[in-house]
Design a protein around this motif. Structure first.
Motif, PDB file in Angstrom:
ATOM      1  N   GLY A  35       0.833  -1.197   0.000  1.00  0.00           N
ATOM      2  CA  GLY A  35       0.000   0.000   0.000  1.00  0.00           C
ATOM      3  C   GLY A  35       0.865   1.243   0.000  1.00  0.00           C
ATOM      4  O   GLY A  35       0.665   2.125   0.837  1.00  0.00           O
ATOM      5  N   GLY A 100       4.217  11.349  10.949  1.00  0.00           N
ATOM      6  CA  GLY A 100       3.381  10.461  10.129  1.00  0.00           C
ATOM      7  C   GLY A 100       2.226   9.916  10.955  1.00  0.00           C
ATOM      8  O   GLY A 100       2.139  10.100  12.177  1.00  0.00           O
ATOM      9  N   THR A 101       1.325   9.223  10.257  1.00  0.00           N
ATOM     10  CA  THR A 101       0.098   8.781  10.915  1.00  0.00           C
ATOM     11  C   THR A 101       0.357   7.703  11.963  1.00  0.00           C
ATOM     12  O   THR A 101      -0.322   7.657  12.987  1.00  0.00           O
ATOM     13  CB  THR A 101      -0.901   8.297   9.851  1.00  0.00           C
ATOM     14  OG1 THR A 101      -1.205   9.405   9.002  1.00  0.00           O
ATOM     15  CG2 THR A 101      -2.180   7.789  10.473  1.00  0.00           C
ATOM     16  N   SER A 102       1.330   6.836  11.737  1.00  0.00           N
ATOM     17  CA  SER A 102       1.587   5.782  12.731  1.00  0.00           C
ATOM     18  C   SER A 102       1.979   6.406  14.068  1.00  0.00           C
ATOM     19  O   SER A 102       1.496   5.994  15.129  1.00  0.00           O
ATOM     20  CB  SER A 102       2.672   4.833  12.222  1.00  0.00           C
ATOM     21  OG  SER A 102       2.318   4.335  10.958  1.00  0.00           O
ATOM     22  N   TYR A 126      -7.226  -0.563   8.400  1.00  0.00           N
ATOM     23  CA  TYR A 126      -5.763  -0.625   8.203  1.00  0.00           C
ATOM     24  C   TYR A 126      -5.100  -1.461   9.302  1.00  0.00           C
ATOM     25  O   TYR A 126      -5.123  -1.097  10.476  1.00  0.00           O
ATOM     26  CB  TYR A 126      -5.228   0.804   8.169  1.00  0.00           C
ATOM     27  CG  TYR A 126      -3.751   0.943   8.175  1.00  0.00           C
ATOM     28  CD1 TYR A 126      -2.945   0.248   7.269  1.00  0.00           C
ATOM     29  CD2 TYR A 126      -3.120   1.786   9.080  1.00  0.00           C
ATOM     30  CE1 TYR A 126      -1.572   0.387   7.282  1.00  0.00           C
ATOM     31  CE2 TYR A 126      -1.750   1.942   9.096  1.00  0.00           C
ATOM     32  CZ  TYR A 126      -0.984   1.235   8.198  1.00  0.00           C
ATOM     33  OH  TYR A 126       0.381   1.363   8.211  1.00  0.00           O
ATOM     34  N   ASN A 175     -11.688   6.032   8.853  1.00  0.00           N
ATOM     35  CA  ASN A 175     -10.788   6.309   7.719  1.00  0.00           C
ATOM     36  C   ASN A 175     -11.724   6.626   6.530  1.00  0.00           C
ATOM     37  O   ASN A 175     -11.902   5.830   5.633  1.00  0.00           O
ATOM     38  CB  ASN A 175      -9.929   5.047   7.492  1.00  0.00           C
ATOM     39  CG  ASN A 175      -9.008   5.089   6.299  1.00  0.00           C
ATOM     40  OD1 ASN A 175      -8.655   4.053   5.743  1.00  0.00           O
ATOM     41  ND2 ASN A 175      -8.607   6.267   5.887  1.00  0.00           N
ATOM     42  N   ASN A 180      -8.747   2.329   3.482  1.00  0.00           N
ATOM     43  CA  ASN A 180      -7.882   1.163   3.356  1.00  0.00           C
ATOM     44  C   ASN A 180      -8.491   0.060   4.228  1.00  0.00           C
ATOM     45  O   ASN A 180      -8.601   0.263   5.423  1.00  0.00           O
ATOM     46  CB  ASN A 180      -6.473   1.515   3.854  1.00  0.00           C
ATOM     47  CG  ASN A 180      -5.500   0.355   3.733  1.00  0.00           C
ATOM     48  OD1 ASN A 180      -5.829  -0.694   3.191  1.00  0.00           O
ATOM     49  ND2 ASN A 180      -4.296   0.559   4.256  1.00  0.00           N
ATOM     50  N   ASP A 208      -8.575   9.220  10.422  1.00  0.00           N
ATOM     51  CA  ASP A 208      -7.336   8.935   9.698  1.00  0.00           C
ATOM     52  C   ASP A 208      -7.599   9.233   8.229  1.00  0.00           C
ATOM     53  O   ASP A 208      -8.296   8.491   7.542  1.00  0.00           O
ATOM     54  CB  ASP A 208      -6.949   7.459   9.916  1.00  0.00           C
ATOM     55  CG  ASP A 208      -5.711   7.053   9.131  1.00  0.00           C
ATOM     56  OD1 ASP A 208      -5.241   7.846   8.297  1.00  0.00           O
ATOM     57  OD2 ASP A 208      -5.219   5.925   9.343  1.00  0.00           O
ATOM     58  N   ALA A 210      -5.415   9.558   5.527  1.00  0.00           N
ATOM     59  CA  ALA A 210      -4.140   9.390   4.814  1.00  0.00           C
ATOM     60  C   ALA A 210      -4.263   9.582   3.299  1.00  0.00           C
ATOM     61  O   ALA A 210      -3.300   9.958   2.641  1.00  0.00           O
ATOM     62  CB  ALA A 210      -3.570   8.001   5.127  1.00  0.00           C
ATOM     63  N   TYR A 211      -5.454   9.293   2.736  1.00  0.00           N
ATOM     64  CA  TYR A 211      -5.602   9.336   1.266  1.00  0.00           C
ATOM     65  C   TYR A 211      -6.432  10.526   0.792  1.00  0.00           C
ATOM     66  O   TYR A 211      -6.841  10.576  -0.365  1.00  0.00           O
ATOM     67  CB  TYR A 211      -6.223   8.014   0.776  1.00  0.00           C
ATOM     68  CG  TYR A 211      -5.366   6.831   1.179  1.00  0.00           C
ATOM     69  CD1 TYR A 211      -4.276   6.455   0.415  1.00  0.00           C
ATOM     70  CD2 TYR A 211      -5.615   6.142   2.363  1.00  0.00           C
ATOM     71  CE1 TYR A 211      -3.451   5.408   0.802  1.00  0.00           C
ATOM     72  CE2 TYR A 211      -4.797   5.100   2.773  1.00  0.00           C
ATOM     73  CZ  TYR A 211      -3.723   4.741   1.981  1.00  0.00           C
ATOM     74  OH  TYR A 211      -2.903   3.717   2.374  1.00  0.00           O
ATOM     75  N   THR A 239      -0.910  12.781   6.420  1.00  0.00           N
ATOM     76  CA  THR A 239       0.458  12.273   6.233  1.00  0.00           C
ATOM     77  C   THR A 239       0.968  12.607   4.841  1.00  0.00           C
ATOM     78  O   THR A 239       0.173  12.686   3.887  1.00  0.00           O
ATOM     79  CB  THR A 239       0.505  10.749   6.461  1.00  0.00           C
ATOM     80  OG1 THR A 239       1.850  10.288   6.239  1.00  0.00           O
ATOM     81  CG2 THR A 239      -0.419   9.968   5.532  1.00  0.00           C
ATOM     82  N   ALA A 241       3.085  10.515   3.604  1.00  0.00           N
ATOM     83  CA  ALA A 241       3.582   9.186   3.188  1.00  0.00           C
ATOM     84  C   ALA A 241       3.015   8.757   1.849  1.00  0.00           C
ATOM     85  O   ALA A 241       3.691   8.092   1.062  1.00  0.00           O
ATOM     86  CB  ALA A 241       3.232   8.151   4.253  1.00  0.00           C
ATOM     87  N   LYS A 242       1.758   9.116   1.596  1.00  0.00           N
ATOM     88  CA  LYS A 242       1.096   8.631   0.379  1.00  0.00           C
ATOM     89  C   LYS A 242       1.217   9.625  -0.762  1.00  0.00           C
ATOM     90  O   LYS A 242       0.882   9.302  -1.895  1.00  0.00           O
ATOM     91  CB  LYS A 242      -0.387   8.350   0.671  1.00  0.00           C
ATOM     92  CG  LYS A 242      -0.626   7.510   1.911  1.00  0.00           C
ATOM     93  CD  LYS A 242      -0.012   6.131   1.779  1.00  0.00           C
ATOM     94  CE  LYS A 242      -0.070   5.367   3.085  1.00  0.00           C
ATOM     95  NZ  LYS A 242       0.534   4.043   2.994  1.00  0.00           N
ATOM     96  N   ARG A 249       8.587  10.076   6.938  1.00  0.00           N
ATOM     97  CA  ARG A 249       7.949   9.961   8.264  1.00  0.00           C
ATOM     98  C   ARG A 249       7.461  11.329   8.722  1.00  0.00           C
ATOM     99  O   ARG A 249       7.843  11.827   9.783  1.00  0.00           O
ATOM    100  CB  ARG A 249       8.903   9.361   9.329  1.00  0.00           C
ATOM    101  CG  ARG A 249       9.541   8.059   9.002  1.00  0.00           C
ATOM    102  CD  ARG A 249       8.596   7.019   8.456  1.00  0.00           C
ATOM    103  NE  ARG A 249       7.752   6.373   9.451  1.00  0.00           N
ATOM    104  CZ  ARG A 249       6.574   5.822   9.160  1.00  0.00           C
ATOM    105  NH1 ARG A 249       6.080   5.891   7.940  1.00  0.00           N
ATOM    106  NH2 ARG A 249       5.880   5.225  10.083  1.00  0.00           N
TER     107      ARG A 249
HETATM  108  C1  PLP Z   1      -5.211   4.264   6.497  1.00  0.00           C
HETATM  109  C2  PLP Z   1      -3.744   4.423   6.729  1.00  0.00           C
HETATM  110  N1  PLP Z   1      -3.320   5.141   7.766  1.00  0.00           N
HETATM  111  C3  PLP Z   1      -2.014   5.300   8.011  1.00  0.00           C
HETATM  112  C4  PLP Z   1      -1.045   4.732   7.227  1.00  0.00           C
HETATM  113  C5  PLP Z   1       0.406   4.902   7.570  1.00  0.00           C
HETATM  114  O1  PLP Z   1       0.769   6.254   7.527  1.00  0.00           O
HETATM  115  P1  PLP Z   1       2.246   6.695   7.897  1.00  0.00           P
HETATM  116  O2  PLP Z   1       3.170   6.078   6.893  1.00  0.00           O
HETATM  117  O3  PLP Z   1       2.198   8.190   7.812  1.00  0.00           O
HETATM  118  O4  PLP Z   1       2.545   6.210   9.271  1.00  0.00           O
HETATM  119  C6  PLP Z   1      -1.447   3.961   6.146  1.00  0.00           C
HETATM  120  C7  PLP Z   1      -0.441   3.285   5.307  1.00  0.00           C
HETATM  121  O5  PLP Z   1      -0.677   2.245   4.718  1.00  0.00           O
HETATM  122  C8  PLP Z   1      -2.826   3.800   5.896  1.00  0.00           C
HETATM  123  O6  PLP Z   1      -3.268   3.067   4.871  1.00  0.00           O
END
Ligand code: PLP
Length: 406
Positions: A35, A100-102, A126, A175, A180, A208, A210-211, A239, A241-242, A249
């Motif tokens: 992903g 980042g989201t994590s 996710y 989300n 996801n 969340d 992210a997208y 984030t 990240a995507k 990060r």
């Molecule tokens: C819904 C969702 N949230 C968070 C993340 C991870 O985000 P980050 O890389 O900023 O930690 C992902 C990555 O696959 C995701 O799909």
């Protein structure tokens, strides 16, 4: 001059191995599992120039401990984007820079909930985000979702059941934008209904998103939950990240200023300041100078081409084998198979024709067999080829009575 300088810029494929990156596809495999963006979509030159700009502009300040809440250039830029997207006012005081989201999920999981608390999640969600929360001792309770997103009635019932059982709920994790793994975009009415249920129960919502920047059809997206709630009882996570690259990060959260300043007073921020300062300044210059928007336009067109290649090839070859909805954005296409097909059988058949995909059960209780296909990690030609191979591999062998005449 060192060998590295003489060699010029490192090509990104040269060091694509597990001594450097988290995961590597098996050689020769068409990989629809990950992903995240494929190497060709990661903007090495853009990010190199962004670091150079930030270091020239901020000098030693770029290498110091950053402001706890994150540098103001980035927070102003992100707040302006939030306000433009939702039509609701947003200022830098609403924004906290995260790693980042994590990391943001870890932060809200520890700051807004205590071990043993319940977090309500979509029945499919996710997987690694779930891990961040369960690692902290949070108890997940899955809530029914349909093609429109989490079912508000089921959320109400679950929250009621938690209260009756005397269990404390930390928050509801949603989300809502290009989910996801299902790709679902939650519409404005459903967003309002979910917020109303959470408000009725006095429970925090973590959004969340992210997208959220990766809508592929040029249509307006519904306002964020945090803007619909006017910052009351919602924390939204974003984030880069995507959209730029996960290795940065770097992300952010948007919430009521009191929540933001409370989080920024926690030890992680006080000891060390902004959780990703130098990188946040580099990316701030991209946001400020318009390069991020240009990048997003380009990336969306690449992803649109990839999504369309996959969807068209699946419609042509596998329409009768599995059900799916064309995702309006994000990275994922969710295939649902009729009863009788098992996930193990489907994945083994995919592997036998050199295609990797993600097992639906990774993301929760799919209620039947489902497979997630990501169109972010493979070029359009590879996606069309993968879909044709999957269609052939997944087609049940014709029995004697079913054999077609040549
Ligand atoms: C819904 C969702 N949230 C968070 C993340 C991870 O985000 P980050 O890389 O900023 O930690 C992902 C990555 O696959 C995701 O799909």
């Amino acid at each position: 001059m060192t060998a590295a300088h003489r060699a010029g810029a490192l090509s990104h494929t040269r060091r694509w191995d597990t001594t450097v990156v988290q995961a590597v596809s098996r050689p020769g495999v068409l990989d629809l599992g990950p992903g995240y963006l494929e190497p060709e979509l990661l903007p090495v030159d853009l990010v190199r120039d962004a670091y150079a700009t930030a270091l020239a502009e901020f000098g030693a300040a770029a290498l110091s401990y950053g402001a706890d809440q994150g540098n103001e250039v980035l927070r102003v830029g992100l707040a302006a984007r939030e306000a433009a997207a939702s039509g609701y006012p947003c200022g830098p005081e609403h924004v906290l820079v995260t790693a980042g989201t994590s990391q943001a999920l870890h932060l809200v999981g520890t700051a807004m909930a205590a071990p043993g608390d319940t977090v309500l999640v979509d029945r499919l969600s996710y997987d690694f985000g779930r891990r961040v929360l369960t690692d902290h001792g949070l108890r997940l309770r899955e809530v029914r979702l349909d093609e429109g997103g989490m079912d508000p009635r089921a959320l109400h019932d679950a929250l009621t059941a938690e209260r009756v059982a005397g269990r404390h709920v930390g928050f509801v994790l949603l989300n809502p934008t290009f989910h996801n793994p299902t790709g679902t975009l939650v519409g404005i009415d459903r967003r309002r209904e979910l917020l109303a249920v959470a408000a009725l129960h006095g429970v925090l919502v973590v959004e969340d998103d992210a997208y959220a920047e990766l809508g592929l059809d040029g249509t307006d997206l519904p306002p964020s939950l945090v803007s619909l709630a006017e910052y009351d009882g919602v924390i939204r996570l974003g984030t880069f990240a995507k959209t730029i690259g996960p290795g940065l990060r770097l992300g952010w959260l948007v919430a009521h200023p009191a929540v933001v300043s409370g989080l920024a007073r926690r030890g992680t921020f006080v000891s060390g300041g902004c959780v990703n300062h130098t990188t946040s300044l580099a990316i701030a210059t991209l946001v400020r100078d318009g390069h991020y928007d240009q990048r997003l336009d380009w990336l969306r067109s690449c992803l649109r081409e990839r999504r369309d290649a996959l969807v068209n090839a699946l419609r042509a070859g596998a329409d009768d084998l599995a059900e799916f909805t064309t995702p309006g954005g994000g990275f994922f296409l969710w295939l649902r198979f009729p009863p009788g097909r098992t996930e193990d059988e489907l994945l083994a058949a995919a592997a036998s024709v050199g295609v990797n995909a993600a097992a639906g059960s990774r993301f929760g209780t799919a209620g039947g067999s489902a497979i997630r296909l990501a169109y972010s990690f493979t070029p359009p030609g590879g996606l069309a080829e993968a879909a044709a191979r999957l269609a052939a591999a997944w087609r049940p062998a014709a029995g004697p009575g079913q054999r077609r005449h040549p």
